[in-house]
Design an enzyme around this catalytic site. Structure first.
Site, mmCIF file in Angstrom:
data_model
loop_
_atom_site.group_PDB
_atom_site.id
_atom_site.type_symbol
_atom_site.label_atom_id
_atom_site.label_comp_id
_atom_site.label_asym_id
_atom_site.label_seq_id
_atom_site.Cartn_x
_atom_site.Cartn_y
_atom_site.Cartn_z
ATOM 1 N N LYS A 153 -8.608 1.263 -1.839
ATOM 2 C CA LYS A 153 -7.870 1.208 -3.098
ATOM 3 C C LYS A 153 -8.719 0.614 -4.214
ATOM 4 O O LYS A 153 -8.653 1.063 -5.362
ATOM 5 C CB LYS A 153 -6.582 0.408 -2.920
ATOM 6 C CG LYS A 153 -5.564 1.107 -2.038
ATOM 7 C CD LYS A 153 -4.287 0.281 -1.894
ATOM 8 C CE LYS A 153 -3.268 0.992 -1.026
ATOM 9 N NZ LYS A 153 -2.026 0.190 -0.866
ATOM 10 N N LYS A 169 -2.625 11.661 5.153
ATOM 11 C CA LYS A 169 -1.237 11.269 5.354
ATOM 12 C C LYS A 169 -0.371 11.732 4.180
ATOM 13 O O LYS A 169 -0.818 11.771 3.035
ATOM 14 C CB LYS A 169 -1.172 9.744 5.481
ATOM 15 C CG LYS A 169 0.224 9.175 5.685
ATOM 16 C CD LYS A 169 0.151 7.653 5.749
ATOM 17 C CE LYS A 169 1.530 7.039 5.799
ATOM 18 N NZ LYS A 169 1.478 5.559 5.791
ATOM 19 N N LYS A 201 3.658 8.554 -0.300
ATOM 20 C CA LYS A 201 4.517 8.636 -1.485
ATOM 21 C C LYS A 201 3.766 8.334 -2.770
ATOM 22 O O LYS A 201 4.218 8.683 -3.852
ATOM 23 C CB LYS A 201 5.711 7.687 -1.337
ATOM 24 C CG LYS A 201 5.369 6.223 -1.158
ATOM 25 C CD LYS A 201 6.643 5.406 -0.987
ATOM 26 C CE LYS A 201 6.342 3.935 -0.727
ATOM 27 N NZ LYS A 201 5.614 3.726 0.531
#
Length: 336
Positions: free
Chosen positions: A112, A197, A200
């Site tokens: 990230k 993956k 969301k």
């Protein structure tokens, strides 16, 4: 009873992956067999650049979807993280036990932080330290089991390490938790990028089925799913990840074994059509219940109010004990 804790982060709309990989298991199994707590971890959503109004909106939506998925406040505790001060209280104490090296070795932090730097943004300190907050989420409740996806197991290992270290240095205070993972459909992949993956927070919307997608939208997304070279329908996660993802989704929604299901199809189109319809049917009752809950906001607010009060009562004794153990003066103590 075994105590279970898990949560969802309101950084995006909840997806089919969240439902099949976690929420359905929570509702069908965990809340019945354990003393279970399920939390919308809104403080974790602040570790990156965000719109405050969107975080609040997604937090409310996440609570409604958890309830729509079948979580029963009479069987489990449903609450929002920021409504229970003990999470933040314990997080700082655990930061005093964790090390800088541990934080910087976290895989999600590396990934990230790299993406944030590529965008030209600055990396917030909270992104580095949020695994400690996650550990506080878990340890505050004397949690035995933490149902998580594979990408979060490293964070549960950190919680275990911090619990053991704290107990050794300051006296036994915390239960040492363990990560658990559902056996089926624990990792639903992006329909357009089947090696990634279905997250969301992902920017590739067309490859993600959201829990509130309309049936026709679901069908369109599944029919456009990436498949693999060759014409034979076989289940091979390594060599045919696109087909494997569709077969695993179909198996999770309609029942059956992915490898056995593969033998029933002689075309990609037929597999996609059946998978799309299976997903639509699985989401139908969730969407219907979500609409009912949106029409009754007072019920949801009551669930959160009672859930926070119950969670606070469970967490406070442990956090107070940690404060005493590490050397902090209890409030109200007379000065000699």
């Amino acid at each position: 009873m075994t105590r279970v804790f898990s949560g969802v982060k309101p950084t995006g709309h909840l997806t089919l992956g969240n439902y099949l990989g976690a929420m359905r298991q929570w509702a069908a199994v965990d809340q019945h067999r354990s003393d279970a707590l399920f939390c919308v971890v809104d403080l974790h959503a602040l570790t990156v650049d965000h719109d405050p109004a969107r975080v609040r909106r997604l937090s409310r939506q996440a609570v409604s979807l958890l309830l729509a998925a079948g979580l029963d406040p009479g069987l489990c505790t449903v609450f929002v993280q920021s409504h229970v001060d003990e999470h933040a209280r314990l997080s700082y104490v655990l930061e005093c036990v964790a090390t800088d090296g541990e934080m910087r070795r976290m895989i999600q932090y590396k990934e990230k932080a790299a993406r944030e730097r590529e965008r030209g943004g600055s990396v917030r300190l909270s992104l580095l330290t949020y695994p400690v907050l996650m550990a506080a989420d878990i340890l505050a409740y004397g949690t035995d089991e933490v149902p998580v996806g594979h990408d979060q197991t490293q964070h549960v290992e950190l919680a275990r390490d911090l619990a053991v270290r704290f107990n050794q240095r300051y006296g036994h205070t915390f239960v040492v938790p363990r990560a658990t993972s559902p056996a089926v459909a624990a990792r639903v992949m992006n329909l357009l990028e089947p090696t990634s993956k279905m997250g969301k927070s992902d920017d590739v919307g067309p490859g993600i089925v959201y829990l509130l997608d309309e049936p026709d939208v679901v069908r369109k997304k599944v029919m456009r799913a990436v498949t693999d070279s060759g014409r034979e329908v076989v289940y091979d996660r390594e060599e045919r990840p696109g087909l494997a993802n569709l077969l695993e989704i179909l198996a999770a929604c309609a029942g059956g074994d992915p490898a056995e299901l593969a033998g029933k199809y002689d075309s990609y189109g037929a597999l996609k059509k059946d998978t799309a319809e299976a997903v639509v049917e699985v989401l139908r009752p969730v969407q219907r219940r979500h609409q009912e809950l949106c029409a009754d906001p007072g019920f949801v607010e009551g669930v959160l109010r009672e859930g926070a009060e119950k969670a606070r009562g469970m967490a406070r004794p442990t956090v107070d004990a940690a404060y005493r153990a590490i050397g902090l003066l209890p409030p109200g103590t007379a000065t000699p």
